[in-house]
Design a protein around this motif. Structure first.
Motif, PDB file in Angstrom:
ATOM      1  N   MET A 112      46.712  46.573  17.337  1.00 17.53           N
ATOM      2  CA  MET A 112      45.470  46.684  17.830  1.00 17.53           C
ATOM      3  C   MET A 112      45.673  47.930  18.929  1.00 17.53           C
ATOM      4  SD  MET A 112      43.289  44.709  16.352  1.00 17.53           S
ATOM      5  CE  MET A 112      42.256  45.436  17.771  1.00 17.53           C
ATOM      6  N   SER A 113      46.825  47.931  19.416  1.00 14.17           N
ATOM      7  CA  SER A 113      46.679  48.759  20.700  1.00 14.17           C
ATOM      8  C   SER A 113      46.233  50.317  20.251  1.00 14.17           C
ATOM      9  CB  SER A 113      48.373  49.118  21.193  1.00 14.17           C
ATOM     10  OG  SER A 113      49.163  49.527  19.986  1.00 14.17           O
ATOM     11  N   ASN A 114      46.184  50.614  19.077  1.00 16.60           N
ATOM     12  CA  ASN A 114      45.671  51.935  18.436  1.00 16.60           C
ATOM     13  C   ASN A 114      44.088  51.815  18.880  1.00 16.60           C
ATOM     14  OD1 ASN A 114      48.035  52.645  17.593  1.00 16.60           O
ATOM     15  ND2 ASN A 114      47.671  52.370  15.499  1.00 16.60           N
ATOM     16  N   THR A 115      43.578  50.791  19.027  1.00 15.70           N
ATOM     17  CA  THR A 115      42.115  50.391  19.312  1.00 15.70           C
ATOM     18  C   THR A 115      41.798  51.001  20.652  1.00 15.70           C
ATOM     19  OG1 THR A 115      42.185  48.618  17.993  1.00 15.70           O
ATOM     20  CG2 THR A 115      39.996  48.658  19.501  1.00 15.70           C
ATOM     21  N   TYR A 116      42.742  51.010  21.648  1.00 17.63           N
ATOM     22  CA  TYR A 116      42.383  51.476  23.140  1.00 17.63           C
ATOM     23  C   TYR A 116      42.488  52.883  22.884  1.00 17.63           C
ATOM     24  CZ  TYR A 116      43.772  46.607  23.846  1.00 17.63           C
ATOM     25  OH  TYR A 116      44.075  45.376  23.928  1.00 17.63           O
ATOM     26  N   GLU A 117      41.363  53.512  23.778  1.00 23.02           N
ATOM     27  CA  GLU A 117      41.473  54.950  23.903  1.00 23.02           C
ATOM     28  C   GLU A 117      42.683  55.169  24.897  1.00 23.02           C
ATOM     29  OE1 GLU A 117      37.462  56.173  24.843  1.00 23.02           O
ATOM     30  OE2 GLU A 117      36.637  55.166  22.928  1.00 23.02           O
ATOM     31  N   PHE A 118      42.756  54.571  25.886  1.00 23.87           N
ATOM     32  CA  PHE A 118      43.958  54.395  26.922  1.00 23.87           C
ATOM     33  C   PHE A 118      43.897  53.246  27.542  1.00 23.87           C
ATOM     34  CE2 PHE A 118      40.552  56.358  29.192  1.00 23.87           C
ATOM     35  CZ  PHE A 118      40.542  55.786  30.626  1.00 23.87           C
ATOM     36  N   LEU A 119      45.110  52.895  28.097  1.00 23.07           N
ATOM     37  CA  LEU A 119      45.085  51.583  28.935  1.00 23.07           C
ATOM     38  C   LEU A 119      45.418  52.088  30.658  1.00 23.07           C
ATOM     39  CD1 LEU A 119      45.362  48.352  28.562  1.00 23.07           C
ATOM     40  CD2 LEU A 119      47.756  48.571  28.522  1.00 23.07           C
ATOM     41  N   GLN A 120      44.747  51.359  31.470  1.00 18.21           N
ATOM     42  CA  GLN A 120      45.066  51.742  32.905  1.00 18.21           C
ATOM     43  C   GLN A 120      45.217  50.329  33.614  1.00 18.21           C
ATOM     44  OE1 GLN A 120      42.157  53.831  35.031  1.00 18.21           O
ATOM     45  NE2 GLN A 120      43.295  53.798  36.854  1.00 18.21           N
ATOM     46  N   PHE A 121      46.894  50.219  34.140  1.00 16.89           N
ATOM     47  CA  PHE A 121      46.843  49.232  34.951  1.00 16.89           C
ATOM     48  C   PHE A 121      46.442  49.299  36.119  1.00 16.89           C
ATOM     49  CE2 PHE A 121      50.054  48.747  31.402  1.00 16.89           C
ATOM     50  CZ  PHE A 121      50.074  47.691  31.064  1.00 16.89           C
ATOM     51  N   THR A 122      45.727  48.093  36.467  1.00 20.69           N
ATOM     52  CA  THR A 122      45.127  48.357  37.927  1.00 20.69           C
ATOM     53  C   THR A 122      45.559  47.219  39.205  1.00 20.69           C
ATOM     54  OG1 THR A 122      43.477  46.467  37.268  1.00 20.69           O
ATOM     55  CG2 THR A 122      42.863  48.802  36.815  1.00 20.69           C
ATOM     56  N   HIS A 123      46.232  46.193  38.678  1.00 28.39           N
ATOM     57  CA  HIS A 123      46.903  45.363  39.628  1.00 28.39           C
ATOM     58  C   HIS A 123      48.256  44.710  38.918  1.00 28.39           C
ATOM     59  CE1 HIS A 123      42.625  45.509  40.959  1.00 28.39           C
ATOM     60  NE2 HIS A 123      43.273  45.553  42.388  1.00 28.39           N
ATOM     61  N   GLN A 124      49.082  44.174  39.991  1.00 31.02           N
ATOM     62  CA  GLN A 124      50.266  43.547  39.477  1.00 31.02           C
ATOM     63  C   GLN A 124      50.681  42.558  40.388  1.00 31.02           C
ATOM     64  OE1 GLN A 124      53.360  45.509  37.442  1.00 31.02           O
ATOM     65  NE2 GLN A 124      54.897  44.458  38.507  1.00 31.02           N
ATOM     66  N   ALA A 125      50.971  41.348  39.743  1.00 28.51           N
ATOM     67  CA  ALA A 125      51.714  40.281  40.594  1.00 28.51           C
ATOM     68  C   ALA A 125      52.861  39.665  39.904  1.00 28.51           C
ATOM     69  CB  ALA A 125      50.447  39.165  41.368  1.00 28.51           C
ATOM     70  N   THR A 126      53.673  39.076  40.681  1.00 26.16           N
ATOM     71  CA  THR A 126      54.902  38.387  40.103  1.00 26.16           C
ATOM     72  C   THR A 126      55.151  37.088  40.704  1.00 26.16           C
ATOM     73  OG1 THR A 126      55.995  40.300  39.469  1.00 26.16           O
ATOM     74  CG2 THR A 126      57.261  38.445  39.461  1.00 26.16           C
ATOM     75  N   SER A 127      55.294  36.075  40.098  1.00 31.43           N
ATOM     76  CA  SER A 127      55.541  34.572  40.472  1.00 31.43           C
ATOM     77  C   SER A 127      56.698  34.138  39.719  1.00 31.43           C
ATOM     78  CB  SER A 127      54.281  33.925  40.594  1.00 31.43           C
ATOM     79  OG  SER A 127      54.377  32.604  40.856  1.00 31.43           O
ATOM     80  N   GLY A 128      57.722  34.014  40.068  1.00 35.38           N
ATOM     81  CA  GLY A 128      59.080  33.461  39.428  1.00 35.38           C
ATOM     82  C   GLY A 128      59.264  34.445  38.269  1.00 35.38           C
ATOM     83  N   ARG A 129      59.318  33.677  37.025  1.00 38.03           N
ATOM     84  CA  ARG A 129      59.639  34.482  35.962  1.00 38.03           C
ATOM     85  C   ARG A 129      58.514  35.273  35.200  1.00 38.03           C
ATOM     86  NH1 ARG A 129      62.578  32.022  31.380  1.00 38.03           N
ATOM     87  NH2 ARG A 129      60.591  30.406  31.390  1.00 38.03           N
ATOM     88  N   ARG A 130      57.203  35.116  35.809  1.00 38.66           N
ATOM     89  CA  ARG A 130      56.009  35.643  35.332  1.00 38.66           C
ATOM     90  C   ARG A 130      55.429  36.887  36.364  1.00 38.66           C
ATOM     91  NH1 ARG A 130      56.210  30.655  33.731  1.00 38.66           N
ATOM     92  NH2 ARG A 130      54.990  30.081  31.741  1.00 38.66           N
ATOM     93  N   THR A 131      55.275  37.889  35.345  1.00 37.49           N
ATOM     94  CA  THR A 131      54.557  38.869  35.866  1.00 37.49           C
ATOM     95  C   THR A 131      53.125  38.951  35.070  1.00 37.49           C
ATOM     96  OG1 THR A 131      56.423  40.105  36.058  1.00 37.49           O
ATOM     97  CG2 THR A 131      54.729  41.519  36.015  1.00 37.49           C
ATOM     98  N   TYR A 132      51.980  39.241  36.176  1.00 40.31           N
ATOM     99  CA  TYR A 132      50.751  39.386  35.552  1.00 40.31           C
ATOM    100  C   TYR A 132      50.274  41.009  35.951  1.00 40.31           C
ATOM    101  CZ  TYR A 132      51.171  34.317  36.144  1.00 40.31           C
ATOM    102  OH  TYR A 132      51.566  33.185  36.136  1.00 40.31           O
ATOM    103  N   ARG A 133      49.626  41.424  34.775  1.00 45.76           N
ATOM    104  CA  ARG A 133      49.126  42.819  34.901  1.00 45.76           C
ATOM    105  C   ARG A 133      47.952  43.056  34.553  1.00 45.76           C
ATOM    106  NH1 ARG A 133      53.744  47.250  33.211  1.00 45.76           N
ATOM    107  NH2 ARG A 133      52.390  48.396  34.874  1.00 45.76           N
ATOM    108  N   GLU A 134      47.091  43.224  35.339  1.00 45.70           N
ATOM    109  CA  GLU A 134      45.556  43.647  35.052  1.00 45.70           C
ATOM    110  C   GLU A 134      45.333  44.930  34.535  1.00 45.70           C
ATOM    111  OE1 GLU A 134      42.428  41.821  37.488  1.00 45.70           O
ATOM    112  OE2 GLU A 134      43.956  40.892  38.668  1.00 45.70           O
ATOM    113  N   TRP A 135      44.382  45.149  33.450  1.00 44.28           N
ATOM    114  CA  TRP A 135      44.257  46.262  33.080  1.00 44.28           C
ATOM    115  C   TRP A 135      42.750  46.725  32.649  1.00 44.28           C
ATOM    116  CZ3 TRP A 135      42.311  45.405  28.261  1.00 44.28           C
ATOM    117  CH2 TRP A 135      42.786  44.376  27.637  1.00 44.28           C
ATOM    118  N   THR A 136      42.257  47.897  32.352  1.00 47.95           N
ATOM    119  CA  THR A 136      41.012  48.320  31.756  1.00 47.95           C
ATOM    120  C   THR A 136      41.455  49.162  30.732  1.00 47.95           C
ATOM    121  OG1 THR A 136      40.915  50.082  33.331  1.00 47.95           O
ATOM    122  CG2 THR A 136      39.775  48.114  34.004  1.00 47.95           C
ATOM    123  N   ALA A 137      40.562  49.152  29.819  1.00 43.21           N
ATOM    124  CA  ALA A 137      40.924  50.096  28.561  1.00 43.21           C
ATOM    125  C   ALA A 137      39.464  50.251  27.827  1.00 43.21           C
ATOM    126  CB  ALA A 137      41.876  49.277  27.679  1.00 43.21           C
TER     127      ALA A 137
END
Length: 89
Positions: A1-26
């Motif tokens: 499915m990643s071929n469906t995106y024309e490109f991917l831009q990460f906009t925000h990131q946060a980490t809590s313990g073992r988890r990383t959250y990355r917001e994006w637009t595509a």
């Protein structure tokens, strides 16, 4: 499915313990403006052990799921993705 995106831009990131959250637009499929968040869970050695990708907004997500259903019918089967012909409105 990643071929469906024309490109991917990460906009925000946060980490809590073992988890990383990355917001994006595509942009995808010649006009959809997808947004989402990817959640990465790391093990004690820092290796990714789980990932979850969440799409939003609802209409765009349904169109993406419909597209995925057509592309992956032989893998997911007929119930694997959204099918607008099954709507009961």
């Amino acid at each position: 499915m990643s071929n469906t995106y024309e490109f991917l831009q990460f906009t925000h990131q946060a980490t809590s313990g073992r988890r990383t959250y990355r917001e994006w637009t595509a942009p995808a499929l010649g006009g959809l403006q997808l947004k989402g968040v990817t959640v990465l869970v790391r093990d004690q050695q820092g290796r990714i052990e789980a990932a979850a990708i969440h799409h939003r907004l609802l209409n765009e997500s349904l169109l993406l799921s419909e597209h995925a259903g057509r592309q992956l019918l032989d893998v997911l089967g007929p119930d694997g993705c959204y099918d607008p012909t099954l709507r009961t409105r």
